[in-house]
Write an enzyme that holds these catalytic residues in place. Structure first.
Site, short mmCIF file in Angstrom:
data_model
loop_
_atom_site.label_atom_id
_atom_site.label_comp_id
_atom_site.label_asym_id
_atom_site.label_seq_id
_atom_site.Cartn_x
_atom_site.Cartn_y
_atom_site.Cartn_z
N PRO A 1 0.70 -1.22 -0.07
CA PRO A 1 0.09 0.01 0.02
C PRO A 1 0.93 1.34 0.08
O PRO A 1 1.10 2.07 0.94
CB PRO A 1 -0.75 -0.05 1.27
CG PRO A 1 0.03 -0.94 2.35
CD PRO A 1 0.74 -1.86 1.35
N GLY B 1 -24.62 4.51 -24.96
CA GLY B 1 -25.20 6.14 -24.65
C GLY B 1 -25.42 6.14 -23.45
O GLY B 1 -24.64 5.62 -22.45
N GLU C 1 -0.87 -6.04 -10.29
CA GLU C 1 0.03 -6.97 -10.17
C GLU C 1 0.13 -8.07 -9.46
O GLU C 1 -0.87 -8.39 -8.37
CB GLU C 1 1.12 -6.30 -9.73
CG GLU C 1 2.58 -6.86 -10.51
CD GLU C 1 3.15 -6.49 -11.92
OE1 GLU C 1 2.72 -6.92 -12.90
OE2 GLU C 1 3.66 -5.53 -12.11
#
Lengths: 365, 414
Positions: free
Chosen positions: A131, A336, A360
């Site tokens: 992290p 759309g 990863e």
């Protein structure tokens, strides 16, 4: 001799996975995305296909099939075509099993491959990403200090799949300091050796349970060190090849859905697909899906041949991740305003696809 | 079983053509770019002799078989597979030749586009008769005369007329952008039996060199592939025997469809050329920036650690890979008798885009020097452009792909 034809066995594998993707996974994909959970029954059924245990040798309690990267990219494309969160959940055990089969010692294989049960999903997993802003595989911050008989792990890992139910996790860290992938080894940590922290909240992959995991002075005996001896790039090549195949599956889902929609949606008295602006976009999407599939096959083929596929897999992963943004963005665009709503799955695929360029080691072949 | 391993014959062909491209074509590549319309006589003769001595030739458009099949015994000595994969072999060899020089590659004698059309649309007797001319002892070439001043992509708009007169047809009209039009020994001329018949009235006629009434009137001045001659050919009351109507008089459906089937075989080859040019630019850059100047390319590194040049190198490489893989697949399908219309267009569309992108970017990365005619980079960028134009523009390829994936007719998707 060059061939683009799957073997009969591979076709059967593909069809089985495709059938599971369409008849089971797709039925619960939206519900899972909204609730943040893959239904237990789907995990059970998916696990029952034997995809994470098929290649475990008989001597370690498996059926003894070959570990084929090519077979695995075929499986990954089909399952990701069904749903990415479910795929990554069901296949999480391979993140530990594949490195063990390739690099494990006799004792490690006996002990940890034996944890797999054919009839019951065991959330074996791997912890690689950390992290930190600008995460870099070459500069892992989790440390493994050599202390007498053990290695002592300290650090934080992030996006660890199914960590809450994992009986063991393969934690990647470096014994020494310095940069580079070569010094990375695997450390097998049974549950209790890592603290499962908060669940990750991601843009996509919402049904996949990922956690931040911390290691605070976790002692790993030398016998539980998966010595890669520079082999981590090989594992990363396998993971990046897996990523190309997953990307192909998600993109194919988005492409096919928007293609059908474009044929049904009437504007100015004609299906919107009859306009070149829409039709050419679909043609471009089809081309990219084919190109990425071939890249996954080529890279997997190289792996199975024992060739170094690191470069091929790495550039292929990046190509596919970029193309995935093109394909899923346009799939959304073709619908759309409807593409922007959660009534249709394209927005989910768009969010899921965003993961490929930043993730990863999500899956392995 | 999925496999990317080339046969020994393919590896040999690749090595041979690569060396030939490097040693023979590269050194004269600039000369024939600067001296547009000068015939590379020595190169043509030498190449012809070289390939003839090998027992099979690597022309740009050997697609479809023919001579290759007859000579497969010679070519397959060290190669135990029963079937010669001529389209894949052609793609592999052509990538190398175009790496040497795309203009000269198009100048290599052989069946050419005309030969490809013959292989796609002719009767067995015609194949034998015409391929004998194209594979004769002297350098020869088969040209395709389809485009006219009034149309390009819309091949159904043929206005050159064919009027029946006894055993003969009388052809009148003007054809442009005829590749190899100057050196051709025969032309496959597309003409209409009558505008009111629509596509079914469009037929292909083989007009041999020297037939009264056909003449080359002009050579184009082009942006690139200047070593290849692109001619205007005029037909004035040109009498052609009915035996030269490709597919014979009775086979009504073969006409226009035949022309279109030619592309199934030629598009992968053209895509292979485009891949070769892109790779030439990439290799040139790699040699000077990476090998000589020491630029480091660390593949697969975290994005923030990579320099801009590294990222561009990776992009180029992977795009070239994509183009090649699509090309191989399209060629392989044709070799194995699988319908490859969509895949051939995909290969062509992808490679046509990739070669423009790569060759443009290569100049930028090289710096001001890349713009100089001292280097071939600027030439390859000029050469590249036509690969998104001839054999069907990029737009036409996308139209073909789109109709295939949507299962739409020409009327449903215009």
């Amino acid at each position: 001799m060059v061939s683009f034809e799957l073997s009969d066995e591979q076709k059967l594998l593909r069809d089985t996975c495709r059938d599971f993707a369409l008849t089971v996974m797709r039925k619960y994909d939206r519900q899972s995305d909204e609730s943040g959970e893959v239904p237990q029954d789907i995990v059970k059924q998916g696990h029952g296909l034997g995809l994470t245990t098929g290649y475990i040798p008989e001597s370690y309690g498996g059926p003894g099939g070959e570990l084929s990267a090519l077979n695995n990219v075929i499986i990954l494309e089909e399952l990701a075509y069904g749903n990415l969160s479910m795929t990554l959940t069901i296949l999480a055990p391979s993140l530990m099993n594949v490195p063990l089969v390739i690099h494990g010692t006799e004792d490690q294989k006996k002990k940890y491959l034996g944890m797999n049960k054919p009839d019951q999903f065991q959330g074996l997993t791997a912890a690689f990403v950390e992290p930190t802003v600008r995460f870099d595989p070459e500069t892992l911050r989790t440390t493994a200090a050599d202390e007498l008989d053990d290695f002592v792990l300290n650090g934080e890992k992030a996006f660890v799949a199914v960590a809450d139910s994992a009986p063991a996790a393969l934690v990647f860290a470096k014994k020494g300091s310095g940069e580079g992938l070569a010094g990375i080894d695997g450390f097998i940590v049974p549950a209790g050796g890592f603290t499962v922290k908060e669940r990750e909240k991601n843009q996509g992959l919402r049904a996949l349970k990922q956690f931040t995991v911390s290691l605070e002075g976790t002692r790993v005996p030398r016998t539980d060190v998966l010595r890669l001896s520079g082999g981590f790039t090989g594992l990363l090549a396998r993971a990046r090849t897996a990523s190309i195949a997953l990307t192909t599956g998600v993109c194919r889902a988005a492409y096919e859905y928007s293609l059908s929609y474009a044929k049904e949606r009437i504007a100015f008295g004609e299906p919107i697909a009859s306009r070149q602006s829409v039709a050419f976009t679909l043609a471009e999407m089809a081309m990219e899906v084919d190109a990425m599939r071939l890249m996954a096959w080529k890279s997997a083929w190289m792996i199975d041949k024992g060739m170094d596929a690191y470069k091929e897999a790495s550039v292929g992963k990046r190509y596919a991740a970029d193309a995935a943004m093109f394909v899923t963005r346009n799939a959304t665009q073709i619908l759309g305003g409807h593409g922007f709503t959660r009534e249709h799955p394209v927005e989910m695929w768009y969010r899921d696809a965003r993961s490929f360029s930043v993730s990863e080691f999500m899956a392995i072949v | 079983m999925v496999d990317f391993e080339l046969t020994p014959l393919m590896r040999m062909a690749r090595e041979f053509t690569h060396n030939y491209a490097r040693d023979v074509m590269r050194p004269i590549s600039r000369k024939y770019d600067e001296e547009e319309h000068v015939e590379p006589t020595e190169f043509i003769q030498k190449t012809h002799e070289m390939f003839t001595s090998l027992g099979f030739s690597f022309s740009t458009t050997k697609a479809g078989g023919g001579k290759e099949k007859e000579e497969s015994a010679q070519g397959s000595e060290k190669h135990d597979k029963p079937k010669m994969e001529m389209n894949l072999l052609g793609a592999i060899a052509t990538e190398e030749l175009a790496w040497g020089c795309p203009g000269l590659t198009l100048r290599i004698p052989g069946p050419g586009l005309g030969g490809a059309a013959i292989m796609a649309a002719a009767t067995a007797e015609q194949k034998k008769r015409f391929m004998k001319i194209l594979n004769g002892p002297k350098p020869s070439y088969g040209a395709m005369a389809l485009t006219e001043p009034g149309f390009g992509s819309d091949a159904s708009a043929v206005s050159t007329t064919a009027v029946k007169d006894g055993d003969y047809y009388i052809l009148n009209g003007t054809k442009i952008f005829v590749t190899g039009g100057e050196m051709a020994d025969l032309y496959v001329v597309w003409a209409t039996l009558g505008k009111d018949m629509g596509r079914s009235g469009i037929k292909a006629f083989v007009v041999e060199k020297g037939t009264p009434g056909i003449k080359m009137t002009r050579l184009e001045h082009k942006l690139g592939i200047r070593a290849s001659d692109t001619a205007e050919v005029v037909l004035e009351d040109c009498r052609v025997h009915k035996d030269n109507l490709l597919g014979g008089e009775k086979k009504e459906e073969k006409g226009f469809k035949g022309a279109m089937q030619t592309f199934d075989a030629t598009r992968p080859i053209v895509a292979a050329m485009a891949t070769g040019i892109a790779r030439a630019s990439y290799d040139y850059l790699y040699e000077d920036l990476v090998v000589k100047d020491g630029l480091e390319i660390n593949y697969g590194r975290a994005l923030y650690k990579r320099g801009y040049l590294e990222t561009v190198f990776e992009d180029m490489e992977t795009k070239i890979n994509a183009a090649r893989l699509l090309t191989w697949k399209a060629a392989w399908m044709l070799d194995h008798g699988l319908p490859n219309l969509k895949e051939a267009s995909m290969a062509k569309a992808k490679a046509g885009t990739v070669v423009d992108e790569v060759t443009q970017k290569a100049i930028e990365l090289y710096g001001p020097e890349g713009y100089s005619r001292r280097h071939l980079l600027e030439k390859w960028m000029r050469d590249a452009k036509v690969y998104d134009v001839f054999e069907g523009t990029g737009q036409i390829q996308r139209l073909v792909i789109a109709r295939a994936i949507l299962d739409y007719t020409r009327k449903e998707l215009k």
